[in-house]
Design an enzyme around this catalytic site. Sequence first.
Site, short mmCIF file in Angstrom:
data_model
loop_
_atom_site.label_atom_id
_atom_site.label_comp_id
_atom_site.label_asym_id
_atom_site.label_seq_id
_atom_site.Cartn_x
_atom_site.Cartn_y
_atom_site.Cartn_z
N LYS A 175 46.72 21.71 24.30
CA LYS A 175 47.58 22.80 23.83
C LYS A 175 48.68 23.13 24.83
O LYS A 175 49.80 23.49 24.47
CB LYS A 175 46.74 24.05 23.55
CG LYS A 175 47.56 25.24 23.05
CD LYS A 175 46.65 26.44 22.80
CE LYS A 175 47.48 27.63 22.34
NZ LYS A 175 48.32 28.18 23.42
N TRP A 214 64.71 28.89 23.86
CA TRP A 214 64.22 27.73 24.62
C TRP A 214 65.39 27.00 25.28
O TRP A 214 65.33 26.67 26.45
CB TRP A 214 63.46 26.78 23.68
CG TRP A 214 62.79 25.63 24.38
CD1 TRP A 214 61.57 25.60 24.96
CD2 TRP A 214 63.36 24.32 24.58
NE1 TRP A 214 61.32 24.37 25.51
CE2 TRP A 214 62.41 23.57 25.29
CE3 TRP A 214 64.57 23.72 24.22
CZ2 TRP A 214 62.63 22.23 25.65
CZ3 TRP A 214 64.79 22.40 24.58
CH2 TRP A 214 63.83 21.67 25.29
#
Length: 556
Positions: free
Chosen positions: A105, A409
């Site tokens: 993850k 981002w």
Amino acid sequence: MKSDIEIAQSVTLKPITEVVEQVGIGFDDLELYGKYKAKLSFDKIEEVKNNKPGKLILVTAINPTPAGEGKSTMSIGLADALNKIGKKTMIALREPSLGPVMGIKGGAAGGGYAQVLPMEDINLHFTGDMHAITTANNALSALIDNHLHQGNELGIDQRRIIWKRVVDLNDRALRHVTVGLGSPVNGIPREDGFDITVASEIMAILCLATDLEDLKERLANIVIGYRYDRTPVYVKDLQVEGALTLILKDAIKPNLVQTIYGTPALVHGGPFANIAHGCNSVLATTTALRLADYTVTEAGFGADLGAEKFLDIKTPNLPTTPDAIVVVATLRALKMHGGVAKADLTQENVQAVKDGFANLERHVQNMRKYGIPVVVAINEFVTDTADEINALKELCRSIDVPVELASVWADGADGGVDLAKTLIKTIEENPANYTRLYDDSDDLETKITKIVTEIYGGKAVTFGPKAKTQLKQFAQFGWDKLPVCMAKTQYSFSDNPSQLGAPTDFDITIREFVPKTGAGFIVALTGDVMTMPGLPKKPAALNMDVAPDGTAIGLF
């Protein structure tokens, strides 16, 4: 584009003492862990406890997919953008677990130009909170086994001990173990097992405790197992709550770090959201609320798990309720919920966006049931097309929910300004009127049925034989009025991870309950949710290394 770690290592960090001055924290309020990390002192927490809380923004998401949603990244970028437009803002986030970091993850420090720093430290050992929780958990295990070995004065049935050991790694080989083998001097043989540290009840307790005394009381109320007469055994029966609190006396203090843009961030605690309640600590969120005008926090996984638990379990422990909820999605993830395979997500598919919107729509409508205004944030990707974006905006207009694209981002604070402005406008024009999904007076069966039918969209709840027996037992023990913490797959509204989108007409089966009386809730187990994950075929650890000067390599 640089990797996350390359971006993080290119940033010149400010001393944490300078970063926190903007929210009224001084040198004497800190316990320093080097130059860039610190814990906040109890004295400062006490000093601000009567401050009026600021606005609270909860960031959640659609059901996660392998395409990624970027919830932590959006939380960090949004806070940076709020500061950029002149709003005094702090962040309150969870700490990463080494299990996902070394597994698949990844970490929990954000990504791109929306990160909390120093990301290497945060994703590895940080200030030692995880190790303290692991030690406290396993100290309790050792004390239980010693009690058995020394004569078992409490009459504990070793076959009915429910307390497990933990380690902060994904290690499937430890799910079921036998302890006490070898000879009588090695203790009483019994079956045991390991959970991952972030699934420990002590983690959940640390994140719900309001101070040291509350922490000690909650630890005392942990159920560790049952006697031969089937009555529960608590930590207070072993009289070790003081020792456990002593181990945790520093871990309970919130950790302070900074974003790339110098926004102060409290990163503290990290219970799993598909097992526990999935929120950072009450102490961190409460303190941020009393120091800043706006606090951005997040809940784990999708809104059906993380946000529901935040609103029904954590919010009653906070000094205020959320003023707005941001639901994060990506066009890629929506297309996946619309039936597109991961390999084909870069291709334009407007119909799949429309089909996948059902998942986002249900989350939006669910959050509105709590009386809180909702804003949709689309985490922008370069592969998003104009037609797909327009289709999504039109769908959002059809349900009257504000929507903004955010490129935090790639662009950091600048990429979140439109979202920040829309959020402020929404808060100012639509005052929240928080309403909990269920009442404390509801029994466990009623609470679970409300969650399944009103949040998941299911038809009914089926209780397995063991769960039915436990419902009767828990009523006898006085546990039947506690909140419910659903342990369910994060990938679907249902308990079947392959049912994407917005499934309907399904039943949820509760196979077993686990009492977490110290944390103050009952866990309802559905499906085959694991409390100890395993590593993938090619874990992220294969890409990690360290340079001769100590610089981390390959950490995302």
